[in-house]
Enzyme design. Structure first.
Site, mmCIF file in Angstrom:
data_model
loop_
_atom_site.group_PDB
_atom_site.id
_atom_site.type_symbol
_atom_site.label_atom_id
_atom_site.label_comp_id
_atom_site.label_asym_id
_atom_site.label_seq_id
_atom_site.Cartn_x
_atom_site.Cartn_y
_atom_site.Cartn_z
ATOM 1 N N ALA A 2 -12.919 47.020 -1.104
ATOM 2 C CA ALA A 2 -12.256 48.321 -0.926
ATOM 3 C C ALA A 2 -12.423 49.238 -2.124
ATOM 4 O O ALA A 2 -11.557 50.032 -2.452
ATOM 5 C CB ALA A 2 -10.772 48.151 -0.593
ATOM 6 N N CYS A 21 -39.134 60.543 -13.068
ATOM 7 C CA CYS A 21 -39.351 59.134 -12.739
ATOM 8 C C CYS A 21 -40.848 58.914 -12.704
ATOM 9 O O CYS A 21 -41.609 59.858 -12.474
ATOM 10 C CB CYS A 21 -38.729 58.858 -11.367
ATOM 11 S SG CYS A 21 -39.014 57.196 -10.729
ATOM 12 N N ASP A 62 -22.108 40.582 6.458
ATOM 13 C CA ASP A 62 -20.758 41.114 6.438
ATOM 14 C C ASP A 62 -20.140 40.833 7.807
ATOM 15 O O ASP A 62 -20.834 40.497 8.771
ATOM 16 C CB ASP A 62 -20.815 42.619 6.125
ATOM 17 C CG ASP A 62 -19.466 43.163 5.699
ATOM 18 O OD1 ASP A 62 -18.500 42.385 5.623
ATOM 19 O OD2 ASP A 62 -19.386 44.381 5.448
ATOM 20 N N ASP A 102 -11.494 40.000 6.258
ATOM 21 C CA ASP A 102 -10.419 40.373 5.328
ATOM 22 C C ASP A 102 -9.957 41.794 5.653
ATOM 23 O O ASP A 102 -10.537 42.460 6.519
ATOM 24 C CB ASP A 102 -10.903 40.271 3.885
ATOM 25 C CG ASP A 102 -12.039 41.222 3.591
ATOM 26 O OD1 ASP A 102 -12.953 41.353 4.449
ATOM 27 O OD2 ASP A 102 -12.036 41.873 2.530
ATOM 28 N N CYS A 156 -42.063 56.024 -10.870
ATOM 29 C CA CYS A 156 -42.302 54.983 -9.871
ATOM 30 C C CYS A 156 -43.529 55.372 -9.046
ATOM 31 O O CYS A 156 -43.985 56.512 -9.103
ATOM 32 C CB CYS A 156 -41.067 54.789 -8.993
ATOM 33 S SG CYS A 156 -40.883 56.003 -7.670
ATOM 34 N N CYS A 196 -43.074 58.681 -7.318
ATOM 35 C CA CYS A 196 -42.968 59.881 -8.158
ATOM 36 C C CYS A 196 -44.224 60.108 -8.996
ATOM 37 O O CYS A 196 -44.494 61.238 -9.400
ATOM 38 C CB CYS A 196 -41.732 59.781 -9.049
ATOM 39 S SG CYS A 196 -40.214 59.662 -8.076
HETATM 40 ZN ZN LIG Z 1 -39.405 57.575 -8.484
#
Ligand SMILES: [Zn+2]
Ligand SMILES: [Mg+2]
Ligand SMILES: [Mg+2]
Ligand SMILES: [Zn+2]
Lengths: 493, 493
Positions: A196, A279, A93, A128, A281, A284
């Site tokens: 934006a 979750c 950026d 910009d 994952c 978790c």
């Molecule tokens: Zn998780």
């Protein structure tokens, strides 16, 4: 024709694509999530982002690097990839955000592009002007002119193999967004961030996000890779992809984690208030919320950031799978139930069903009718358009039930909410093989009635009878007066 | 009063509870998922079910153990817990399923309960008759009598600390299901499986499942722990919990894996056809579908079974979190978008909003209006009931907009879809703090109009004026004629 971006699969306006990033010598599969890496604070090491989470591209801020004495020279000498230890593609950026926040920055597009090229960025950004949503039109126009000059400066710059972003601004004026999109697509720049949007997303103004993005998309060419700048919450990714956005960046995973916040596909939770992790994952599956609260804060922040990344990349995979399966709008339908503002966004998206229809596949697996909103999906309008072109006999019975055993009509067509009438020959084709609930709603009936209306109006010479199964008044109101209407419930079938 | 089951939290008819299982000396938190363990094929070792997936209880089949020479004596001498190497609670089934499949089994309730006690089961099952859904009423009644005799035999048996199931049958006759529930609750048995649901679930007849379960629940006491027998697909668990079911069993995780099928909260996928795993469980975080297809079949089956367990236990945690947060019906709303048949189930559930209302908390965090269906949530009906009891002045203005700066009415009340009118004093109370989309739908307007109607009918002496914001005809039709109605859009506000 932008030959660095190839679209492989479509669903609604969403697509799976391949973005070639020549300077990194990699091809990134889109939709792609770019984790935002703060060059000063590596919450999760970039190499782990690639190997454990599957990030093919990340984004960092060249303006911060340029402004930070401690790292600038090191990045200039080592190059960005070695500095971050990341093998994939790196977008940078430019400081536009800082411009928007502080009103002024000390760098031009020419200077920052040159700096980005020198540090080895793969996708660079000009300076910009990210015009906020609710400014007056004069300011929006004036700032858009500045952005367009920045794109011209970028086109004039020596950028070699480096791709360059062409941001699309225009505040919340759809005609300006569309014009900005058309202008950007007319440059020889490469990637198209819709800018934006953060103030809108922070305020949960998803319907306004949809209006701005759909307007920008009308101006852009279909083969332009589009970056929805600042969108990284998993709740909104399916909606954004359905509009035709390809790239996303997430600072949220780390910023939210710092605040003890836990992302899900239907919102944001506070670790302090959680009793269960919804979750599985690796974080978790191995911890409870109480575990995380008991450990030290840095560990909790790191584990929350990891969970936040897992759930976000999981959603990207789910979206890609949905595009492949032709079920993206059903996923958007589910996500719309996460928050009333998401439902507003979905309803706004369906106001542009025609725009989605242009790229929606003609055939998929069964259409699932999963809400009143589904009556406005592009497949329904497409069927209605087709009804105007079908051959009809002189006397036609349309019925929601099985054809009667004996009758005097020339032909009997089935009527199925939300589509309306169709001849037997089409009954095994998409979307008429749809699965619909037995408890039919007025929205589906009204859409079916609209199909009847379209058929009747296209065939003024045809005598038409309609047998419906207890339709609501709002649906029957849409059926032209010259149709003979029977309620099958009264007939006892 | 069943003192082995304690309810801690409520949402709709769903609850988080604690089931004491004295023979195992454990307390199981409900909603609980019991993996089905085939005593002959341990797809995932029971000890791993507990440590890696969090299973506190599992279920296996005593009839199969009793009929299998190879293992019967070993289980009798070692006991079930050592045989399976599982520390938690173990429920055993009786062979009723085999009875339903093959028409006859060679064991009585007294014999199988005695066998279950001898092998060390913690929750045993008598030999009930799982009457299928579409039989004639005579057969349903006759078989229900047999089931009720089995419960009497179970009450008469020597079972010690072992808990005993009291299955609730009745096919798809709601009055029989309700009577069966009332009868079962009147025994001194302990856990209440709603039986013979598998044929309905296999055929995606979720609305019929809802009718049967809600009927059984009307007969059962609120403190009866309820087991929805055969329900283990994560797609339907939120709906089932919202009805007030506490225990679930999953054979699906292993059976589906054997067929190469991958469970999600919105359906079932085939590994063969998958390109991406929409999940970040330890299996899906480490593998792609292509990886699994390339390895040997046993490995793929085991990994699919592990994923299937992860996604199912994840959903159980998500449901518990939703009950704690008061968002269970919003979760059901999301899950209803997984399949049109799930939407049918949700619509059927809302036909019983009164039954859900009885245990729905009076106050929660903000009500989220996330679909047309949400207009039928119990909170809406409860507000309508309350409207009949509120004091009104002689001349009352109801308005969807801000109160006008000057007016001649005695008071001004706000009108908010889907609830309808309310005095200012209630404006910061649940559910009137609801978040609703800006794009209001006719269902919300119609529910608000019903609120107006209820207020008008309870106050025949009060002069009432209504200012609405462009309501649909169907909504306005519900407003009594004596109300003076203005469209705020016409007034230009
Ligand atoms: Zn998780
Ligand atoms: Mg170039
Ligand atoms: Mg007992
Ligand atoms: Zn998984």
């Amino acid at each position: 024709m932008r030959d660095h971006f190839e679209i492989r699969d479509h669903d609604a306006a969403g697509r799976i694509g391949r973005l070639e990033v020549p300077r990194a010598d990699v091809t990134v599969e889109t939709p792609a999530l770019l984790p935002v890496v703060n060059p000063n604070v590596l919450t999760v090491e970039p190499e782990r982002l690639r190997t454990e989470f599957g990030a093919e591209m990340l984004i960092t801020n060249s303006y911060i690097i340029r402004s930070t004495d401690r790292i600038r020279d090191r990045v200039l000498s080592e190059g960005l990839h070695d500095f971050l230890d990341f093998d994939g593609a790196i977008m940078t950026d430019s400081g536009s955000f800082q411009l928007a926040e502080y009103g002024d920055i000390d760098v031009t597009t020419a200077e920052i592009l040159e700096f980005q090229r020198r540090i080895g960025s793969d996708v660079a950004t000009p300076v910009d002007v990210p015009t906020p949503p609710d400014v007056d039109r004069d300011r929006a126009e004036r700032e858009l002119e500045t952005t367009e000059r920045a794109l011209a400066d970028a086109e004039a710059a020596e950028t070699g193999e480096m791709l360059v972003n062409a941001p699309v601004q225009g505040s919340k004026y759809p005609d300006l967004r569309e014009a900005a999109g058309r202008h950007a697509a007319g440059t020889d720049l490469d990637v198209f961030p819709v800018g934006a949007m953060v103030p809108l997303m922070n305020a949960y103004r998803y319907a306004d996000v949809v209006e701005a993005v759909m307007a920008a998309k009308r101006g852009l060419d279909p083969d332009c890779p589009v970056h929805l700048f600042g969108a990284g919450h998993p709740m909104m990714l399916a909606l954004a992809v359905a509009m035709g956005c390809d790239l996303f960046d997430s600072a949220a995973y780390a910023l939210m984690a710092r605040d003890g916040r836990y992302l899900t596909v239907s919102g944001t939770e506070h670790l302090e208030e959680m009793s269960y992790f919804p979750c599985s994952c690796p974080v978790c599956a191995d911890h409870t919320p109480a575990d995380l609260r008991e450990g030290d804060d840095d560990r909790a922040e790191r584990l929350l950031a990891e969970h936040n990344l897992h759930v976000t990349f999981e959603e990207i995979r789910r979206i890609k799978a949905a595009i492949r399966d032709g079920t993206l709008l059903e996923l958007v339908d589910r996500r719309a139930r996460g928050h009333p503002a998401m439902l507003d966004g979905y309803r706004a998206l369906l106001d542009h069903a025609d725009q989605l229809e242009a790229t929606d596949p003609v055939s998929k697996d069964a259409f699932f009718y999963t809400s009143h909103e589904a009556a406005r999906r592009p497949e329904v309008g497409r069927h209605h358009d087709r009804l105007a072109w079908l051959e009809t006999p002189d006397d036609l019975l349309l019925t929601e039930s099985k054809p009667p055993s004996s009758h005097d009509h020339d032909a009997v067509w089935r009527v199925k909410p939300p589509f309306g009438p169709f001849p037997r020959a089409l009954s095994e084709t998409y979307p008429l093989t749809a699965e619909v609930p037995e408890r039919v709603d007025a929205a589906a009936q009204t859409a079916a009635a609209e199909g009847v209306r379209r058929l009747v109006e296209a065939n003024p010479e045809t005598a038409i009878t309609l047998g419906h199964d207890g339709w609501a008044e709002t649906a029957l109101d849409r059926v032209p007066d010259r149709v003979a209407v029977d309620d099958l419930r009264d007939l006892g079938r």
